[in-house]
Write an enzyme that holds these catalytic residues in place. Structure first.
Site, PDB file in Angstrom:
ATOM      1  N   LYS A  32       0.831  -1.213   0.000  1.00 21.71           N
ATOM      2  CA  LYS A  32       0.000   0.000   0.000  1.00 21.71           C
ATOM      3  C   LYS A  32       0.865   1.262   0.000  1.00 21.71           C
ATOM      4  O   LYS A  32       0.620   2.177  -0.793  1.00 21.71           O
ATOM      5  CB  LYS A  32      -0.918  -0.052   1.242  1.00 21.71           C
ATOM      6  CG  LYS A  32      -1.872   1.096   1.378  1.00 21.71           C
ATOM      7  CD  LYS A  32      -3.067   0.720   2.233  1.00 21.71           C
ATOM      8  CE  LYS A  32      -2.806   0.770   3.719  1.00 21.71           C
ATOM      9  NZ  LYS A  32      -2.713   2.146   4.245  1.00 21.71           N
ATOM     10  N   SER A  33       1.864   1.321   0.863  1.00 18.08           N
ATOM     11  CA  SER A  33       2.697   2.536   0.944  1.00 18.08           C
ATOM     12  C   SER A  33       3.425   2.780  -0.375  1.00 18.08           C
ATOM     13  O   SER A  33       3.502   3.913  -0.867  1.00 18.08           O
ATOM     14  CB  SER A  33       3.729   2.390   2.066  1.00 18.08           C
ATOM     15  OG  SER A  33       3.095   2.393   3.318  1.00 18.08           O
ATOM     16  N   ARG A 132      -8.587  12.430  12.439  1.00 15.78           N
ATOM     17  CA  ARG A 132      -7.160  12.166  12.677  1.00 15.78           C
ATOM     18  C   ARG A 132      -6.343  13.457  12.630  1.00 15.78           C
ATOM     19  O   ARG A 132      -6.719  14.420  11.962  1.00 15.78           O
ATOM     20  CB  ARG A 132      -6.657  11.130  11.658  1.00 15.78           C
ATOM     21  CG  ARG A 132      -7.342   9.772  11.898  1.00 15.78           C
ATOM     22  CD  ARG A 132      -6.941   8.729  10.900  1.00 15.78           C
ATOM     23  NE  ARG A 132      -5.554   8.365  11.019  1.00 15.78           N
ATOM     24  CZ  ARG A 132      -4.930   7.522  10.191  1.00 15.78           C
ATOM     25  NH1 ARG A 132      -5.613   6.977   9.189  1.00 15.78           N
ATOM     26  NH2 ARG A 132      -3.673   7.228  10.357  1.00 15.78           N
ATOM     27  N   GLN A 179       4.529   9.480   6.784  1.00  9.17           N
ATOM     28  CA  GLN A 179       3.577  10.307   6.034  1.00  9.17           C
ATOM     29  C   GLN A 179       3.969  11.779   6.121  1.00  9.17           C
ATOM     30  O   GLN A 179       3.962  12.490   5.111  1.00  9.17           O
ATOM     31  CB  GLN A 179       2.166  10.111   6.588  1.00  9.17           C
ATOM     32  CG  GLN A 179       1.607   8.717   6.329  1.00  9.17           C
ATOM     33  CD  GLN A 179       0.264   8.482   6.986  1.00  9.17           C
ATOM     34  OE1 GLN A 179      -0.234   9.340   7.726  1.00  9.17           O
ATOM     35  NE2 GLN A 179      -0.323   7.336   6.740  1.00  9.17           N
ATOM     36  N   ASP A 324       1.974  -0.784  12.059  1.00  8.76           N
ATOM     37  CA  ASP A 324       0.752  -1.312  11.426  1.00  8.76           C
ATOM     38  C   ASP A 324       0.547  -2.790  11.744  1.00  8.76           C
ATOM     39  O   ASP A 324      -0.535  -3.335  11.482  1.00  8.76           O
ATOM     40  CB  ASP A 324       0.826  -1.138   9.899  1.00  8.76           C
ATOM     41  CG  ASP A 324       0.718   0.328   9.491  1.00  8.76           C
ATOM     42  OD1 ASP A 324       0.244   1.143  10.298  1.00  8.76           O
ATOM     43  OD2 ASP A 324       1.116   0.652   8.357  1.00  8.76           O
ATOM     44  N   LYS A 351      -4.478   6.037  14.775  1.00 10.47           N
ATOM     45  CA  LYS A 351      -4.623   5.268  13.530  1.00 10.47           C
ATOM     46  C   LYS A 351      -6.110   5.216  13.134  1.00 10.47           C
ATOM     47  O   LYS A 351      -6.900   5.991  13.634  1.00 10.47           O
ATOM     48  CB  LYS A 351      -4.022   3.873  13.704  1.00 10.47           C
ATOM     49  CG  LYS A 351      -2.502   3.904  13.873  1.00 10.47           C
ATOM     50  CD  LYS A 351      -1.823   4.460  12.638  1.00 10.47           C
ATOM     51  CE  LYS A 351      -0.324   4.581  12.822  1.00 10.47           C
ATOM     52  NZ  LYS A 351       0.305   5.298  11.699  1.00 10.47           N
ATOM     53  N   ARG A 355      -6.160   2.275  18.388  1.00 10.66           N
ATOM     54  CA  ARG A 355      -5.864   0.833  18.435  1.00 10.66           C
ATOM     55  C   ARG A 355      -5.499   0.345  19.833  1.00 10.66           C
ATOM     56  O   ARG A 355      -5.556  -0.868  20.080  1.00 10.66           O
ATOM     57  CB  ARG A 355      -4.787   0.480  17.404  1.00 10.66           C
ATOM     58  CG  ARG A 355      -5.343   0.538  15.990  1.00 10.66           C
ATOM     59  CD  ARG A 355      -4.389   0.047  14.930  1.00 10.66           C
ATOM     60  NE  ARG A 355      -5.028   0.145  13.615  1.00 10.66           N
ATOM     61  CZ  ARG A 355      -4.388   0.311  12.465  1.00 10.66           C
ATOM     62  NH1 ARG A 355      -3.065   0.418  12.452  1.00 10.66           N
ATOM     63  NH2 ARG A 355      -5.051   0.386  11.338  1.00 10.66           N
ATOM     64  N   ARG A 396      -7.340  -3.174   9.875  1.00 14.17           N
ATOM     65  CA  ARG A 396      -6.332  -4.058  10.470  1.00 14.17           C
ATOM     66  C   ARG A 396      -6.872  -4.781  11.708  1.00 14.17           C
ATOM     67  O   ARG A 396      -6.436  -5.882  12.031  1.00 14.17           O
ATOM     68  CB  ARG A 396      -5.061  -3.276  10.795  1.00 14.17           C
ATOM     69  CG  ARG A 396      -4.425  -2.644   9.542  1.00 14.17           C
ATOM     70  CD  ARG A 396      -2.959  -2.346   9.747  1.00 14.17           C
ATOM     71  NE  ARG A 396      -2.482  -1.342   8.819  1.00 14.17           N
ATOM     72  CZ  ARG A 396      -2.170  -1.558   7.530  1.00 14.17           C
ATOM     73  NH1 ARG A 396      -2.296  -2.759   7.026  1.00 14.17           N
ATOM     74  NH2 ARG A 396      -1.737  -0.568   6.769  1.00 14.17           N
TER      75      ARG A 396
HETATM   76  C1  S3P Z   1       2.480   5.097   6.056  1.00 17.44           C
HETATM   77  C2  S3P Z   1       3.050   5.516   7.234  1.00 17.44           C
HETATM   78  C3  S3P Z   1       2.582   5.097   8.562  1.00 17.44           C
HETATM   79  C4  S3P Z   1       1.663   3.883   8.477  1.00 17.44           C
HETATM   80  C5  S3P Z   1       0.639   4.019   7.388  1.00 17.44           C
HETATM   81  C6  S3P Z   1       1.333   4.181   6.038  1.00 17.44           C
HETATM   82  C7  S3P Z   1       3.044   5.586   4.792  1.00 17.44           C
HETATM   83  O1  S3P Z   1       1.854   6.163   9.161  1.00 17.44           O
HETATM   84  O2  S3P Z   1       1.020   3.659   9.708  1.00 17.44           O
HETATM   85  O3  S3P Z   1      -0.194   2.871   7.348  1.00 17.44           O
HETATM   86  O4  S3P Z   1       2.714   5.021   3.723  1.00 17.44           O
HETATM   87  O5  S3P Z   1       3.851   6.525   4.812  1.00 17.44           O
HETATM   88  P1  S3P Z   1       2.601   7.356   9.960  1.00 17.44           P
HETATM   89  O6  S3P Z   1       3.418   8.113   9.000  1.00 17.44           O
HETATM   90  O7  S3P Z   1       1.481   8.183  10.524  1.00 17.44           O
HETATM   91  O8  S3P Z   1       3.416   6.683  11.016  1.00 17.44           O
END
Ligand code: S3P
Length: 440
Positions: A32-33, A132, A179, A324, A351, A355, A396
């Site tokens: 996904k990322s 969020r 992120q 995650d 999240k 969680r 999740r």
């Molecule tokens: C992600 C960063 C993580 C992760 C999210 C995806 C990303 O979040 O929990 O599912 O793709 O950069 P954070 O940057 O808030 O830690």
């Protein structure tokens, strides 16, 4: 019993159970990322990019739809996604607000792109995403010269952006968030001068690896990442499988006696596979073998066998690496001898659900003693024979509880299954396919 059966024709409530061993090999949809980034970097490039094995979840779909709303042409060609990039300056003012749905990554990363665009855009999403924290991206974007508005001083979405000429900053991240790091770096690619982002601890580094592989002006020095104005070049990429999805199947195999599975072509990025180290420390027979690299991202095969697990402590710099995967690891903990202690995990609270609170409720249903603290939880072995779980609107949590339900002796249910579409719509199907009694 066939795990992952819809009950009474209601696809939002699934039944699992019986503890059939998981056996076989499979490949998972793209990470996904990496998928979010592949789409966005392709849009920022000048020319045609071709992406295969793109993540199939709704979150990645949201990023594609937002980019389309900004005038980017994205087409499917067989199993490939073709993106016609016209550079960041080719993005056009959207005719409507941009829906990031349930995706924090879409909203935070795309805000970094839009912060430098000379037009009005509004990023919003579902109720979970609108609750969020967004102050963490708004603060550095404003410091770079962007105009961002929103409720409560733009601490939450909807975010209203009117981009402007940006200037580089040096920004010390208060939390280790990939992120936020990516948001500031993508704004930095449009800014005058240098932009330096310093993280307090390592977080996933897909942005750094991919931008470097694609020739963008980025350098990494320990926890500091520097960019200057520039763009990635167009590319072809087969996205490696999602390790966060694999973690659920790995835990299912670990806790279900008689299981042995191989998950092929997985992202083996060291900032993503902390769950392998944690499971190994818990006594799991698990091995990740490197097989290659794509676009700066390591790829590997994961081999897992059912094992007698024992508790462990997860804390400090290891936490961002498994953030995650903690729902899956909490289920492993509830099937393990002894005590598992998760500390320093304040980010769990912000999240898709809180969680810490959610895991206390759902893992508690396993008969496991779960204690929560401000920034973590303590899990002991459970003894339930069956349970009725709810997803609490969090993909999740839904998958973690399906893994637990699968391993329980009697039929157990997960309500609110639909949310799994965010990241891994095929999960119930894949779990059933690996189950020895699968007849599909
Ligand atoms: C992600 C960063 C993580 C992760 C999210 C995806 C990303 O979040 O929990 O599912 O793709 O950069 P954070 O940057 O808030 O830690």
């Amino acid at each position: 019993m066939n795990s992952g059966r819809a009950i009474g024709g209601a696809p939002d409530r699934l039944a699992f159970g019986g503890g059939q061993p998981l056996r076989g090999r499979l490949r998972l949809p793209g990470d996904k990322s990496i998928s979010h980034r592949a789409l966005i970097f392709a849009a920022l490039a000048h020319g045609t990019s071709v992406i295969t094995n793109l993540g199939t979840g709704a979150d990645v779909g949201a990023t594609a739809r937002v980019l389309a709303g900004l005038g980017v042409i994205i087409a499917s060609d067989g199993g490939a996604v073709v993106v016609e990039g016209s550079g960041v300056e080719g993005l056009t003012e959207p005719g409507d607000w941009l829906d990031c749905e349930n995706s924090g990554t879409a909203m935070r990363v795309l805000a970094g792109v839009l912060a430098g665009r000379p037009f009005l855009s509004v990023l919003s999403g579902d109720a979970s995403l609108r609750s969020r924290p967004m102050g963490r991206i708004v603060e550095p974007l404003r410091a770079m010269g962007a105009h961002v508005d929103g409720p409560d001083g733009a601490t939450r979405a909807p975010l209203v952006l009117r981009g402007d000429a940006l200037h580089g900053i040096r920004y010390e991240l208060p939390v280790a968030s990939a992120q936020v790091k990516t948001c500031v770096l993508l704004a930095g690619l449009q800014a005058d001068g240098q932009t330096v982002v310093v993280s307090p601890a390592p977080s996933r580094d897909h942005t750094e690896r991919m931008l470097r592989a694609l020739g963008a002006p980025i350098t990494v020095d320990g926890l500091a990442v520097t960019v200057t104005r520039g763009a990635p070049r167009p590319f072809e990429m087969a996205v490696p499988g999602d390790p966060s999805s694999a973690a659920f199947l790995a835990v299912a195999a670990a806790i279900t006696p008689g299981s042995e599975v191989v998950i092929e072509g997985l992202s083996a990025n060291p900032t993503r596979v902390g769950f392998v180290t944690v499971l190994k420390r818990m006594g799991c027979d698990i091995e990740l073998t490197a097989t290659g690299e794509v676009c700066g991202e390591p790829v590997g095969d994961l081999h897992v066998r059912a094992s007698e697990l024992h508790g462990t402590t997860i804390e400090g710099d290891e936490v961002p690496n498994v953030i995650d995967e903690i729902p899956a690891l909490a289920v492993a903990a509830a099937f393990a001898e002894g005590v598992t202690d998760v500390r320093d995990a304040a980010e769990l609270v912000v999240k898709e659900s809180n969680r810490i609170g959610t895991l206390r409720v759902v893992v508690g249903k396993l008969g496991a003693g779960v204690e929560t603290r401000a920034y973590g939880l303590v899990v002991r072995r459970g003894a339930a024979g069956a349970a009725a779980f709810a997803s609490h609107g969090d993909h999740r949590i839904a998958m973690a509880m399906a893994v637990a339900a699968h391993a329980l002796p009697a039929e157990s249910t997960v309500e609110g299954w639909r949310v799994v579409a965010s990241s891994y719509p095929e999960f119930a199907h894949d779990l059933a396919r690996l189950s020895a009694d699968d007849t599909s």
